[in-house]
Design an enzyme around this catalytic site. Structure first.
Site, mmCIF file in Angstrom:
data_model
loop_
_atom_site.group_PDB
_atom_site.id
_atom_site.type_symbol
_atom_site.label_atom_id
_atom_site.label_comp_id
_atom_site.label_asym_id
_atom_site.label_seq_id
_atom_site.Cartn_x
_atom_site.Cartn_y
_atom_site.Cartn_z
ATOM 1 C CG ASP A 264 6.320 5.046 6.243
ATOM 2 O OD1 ASP A 264 7.491 6.134 6.543
ATOM 3 O OD2 ASP A 264 5.913 5.750 7.607
ATOM 4 C CG PHE B 48 -1.362 7.572 10.564
ATOM 5 C CD1 PHE B 48 -0.156 6.821 10.051
ATOM 6 C CD2 PHE B 48 -2.815 7.658 10.500
ATOM 7 C CE1 PHE B 48 -0.686 5.423 9.958
ATOM 8 C CE2 PHE B 48 -2.949 6.113 10.198
ATOM 9 C CZ PHE B 48 -1.891 4.787 10.403
ATOM 10 C CB VAL B 49 -2.751 8.650 4.453
ATOM 11 C CG1 VAL B 49 -2.468 10.055 4.074
ATOM 12 C CG2 VAL B 49 -1.599 7.263 3.958
ATOM 13 C CG ASP C 20 -0.293 -0.515 2.973
ATOM 14 O OD1 ASP C 20 0.881 -0.707 2.595
ATOM 15 O OD2 ASP C 20 -1.138 -0.299 3.493
ATOM 16 N NE ARG D 183 -7.261 -3.260 7.389
ATOM 17 C CZ ARG D 183 -5.494 -3.260 7.497
ATOM 18 N NH1 ARG D 183 -5.073 -2.523 6.341
ATOM 19 N NH2 ARG D 183 -4.549 -3.380 8.824
HETATM 20 P P1 XMP Z 1 7.782 0.984 5.926
HETATM 21 O O1 XMP Z 1 7.875 2.198 6.737
HETATM 22 O O2 XMP Z 1 7.841 -0.325 6.347
HETATM 23 O O3 XMP Z 1 6.105 0.923 6.215
HETATM 24 O O4 XMP Z 1 7.762 1.422 4.529
HETATM 25 C C1 XMP Z 1 4.924 0.734 5.533
HETATM 26 C C2 XMP Z 1 4.033 -0.388 5.993
HETATM 27 O O5 XMP Z 1 3.866 0.628 7.364
HETATM 28 C C3 XMP Z 1 2.035 1.082 7.658
HETATM 29 N N1 XMP Z 1 2.090 2.798 7.034
HETATM 30 C C4 XMP Z 1 1.039 2.932 7.098
HETATM 31 N N2 XMP Z 1 -0.645 2.167 7.740
HETATM 32 N N3 XMP Z 1 -1.264 5.169 6.862
HETATM 33 C C5 XMP Z 1 -1.048 3.824 7.950
HETATM 34 O O6 XMP Z 1 -2.237 3.502 7.597
HETATM 35 C C6 XMP Z 1 0.249 5.692 6.846
HETATM 36 O O7 XMP Z 1 0.734 6.901 6.257
HETATM 37 C C7 XMP Z 1 1.779 4.220 7.236
HETATM 38 N N4 XMP Z 1 2.565 4.575 7.141
HETATM 39 C C8 XMP Z 1 3.155 3.126 6.743
HETATM 40 C C9 XMP Z 1 1.948 0.223 5.917
HETATM 41 O O8 XMP Z 1 1.244 -1.118 7.292
HETATM 42 C C10 XMP Z 1 2.473 -0.157 4.933
HETATM 43 O O9 XMP Z 1 2.839 -1.063 4.739
#
Ligand code: XMP
Length: 177
Positions: A102, A151-152, A99, A164
């Site tokens: 980050d 955060f989204v 999705d 979701r």
């Molecule tokens: P990383 O830090 O591993 O993050 O790149 C990937 C996972 O972190 C979650 N994630 C979010 N989930 N809103 C969310 O609902 C956000 O803004 C957000 N930022 C990171 C997500 O599960 C993603 O797969």
């Protein structure tokens, strides 16, 4: 549910148009043969369903449960593989769908595991990429939208398991968190 959203960042129509273009890019870039697509649950579920129905080729679809966020707002830094079995990818071309990119830890850890399992090539696609420095060397081959570092929720992304099923990507009101 709409009352909990401070602002809509990317609406349904814009997402749909972008997915048309991403699907065309994927269709153009991959050589013939069956592509294995791995969907990271649960966040990439909605994105994957809408993207893959736009890709007119033979696909094998697998899902992987990984935990990296544990339902809160901060990444823990650790990526856990929760499934008993790992999909068979030896010698295959794999497209990994998530999705959001980050810190990059999730894509990094899962891509590495796919290579360890013998995948011939690993490509990655994300709906969203946060415009920030990654904690690890991870980048996506296909990115739907670059967003700010906030955060989204919606379109598969959750806050404590909720939101979701919103058809758009939005920012939660501060009072809700
Ligand atoms: P990383 O830090 O591993 O993050 O790149 C990937 C996972 O972190 C979650 N994630 C979010 N989930 N809103 C969310 O609902 C956000 O803004 C957000 N930022 C990171 C997500 O599960 C993603 O797969």
């Amino acid at each position: 549910m709409r009352n909990d959203i401070e602002r809509v960042l990317i609406d349904e129509r814009v997402i749909g148009k972008r997915l048309d273009a991403m699907a065309a890019d994927i269709e153009r870039d991959f050589p013939g043969g069956t592509l294995v697509v791995i969907i990271l649950l649960k966040g990439a579920l909605v994105f994957a369903a809408d993207l893959l129905r736009r890709v007119p080729r033979v696909l094998e679809i697998e899902c992987l449960n990984v935990a990296s966020y544990h339902g809160g707002l901060e990444s823990t830094g650790q990526v856990d593989f929760l499934d008993r079995h790992f999909p068979e990818v030896r010698g295959r071309h794999v497209l990994l769908l998530d999705d959001i990119l980050d810190t990059g830890r999730t894509l990094y850890a899962v891509s590495r595991r796919l290579r360890e399992e013998g995948a011939a090539a690993v490509y990655t696609a994300v709906l969203l990429a946060k415009d920030k420095a990654r904690a690890v060397a991870a980048a996506a081959d296909y990115v739907g939208f670059v967003i700010g570092d906030e955060f989204v929720v919606g379109y598969g992304l959750d806050y404590q398991g909720r939101y979701r099923n919103l058809p758009y990507v939005g920012v939660l009101k501060g009072a809700v968190r």
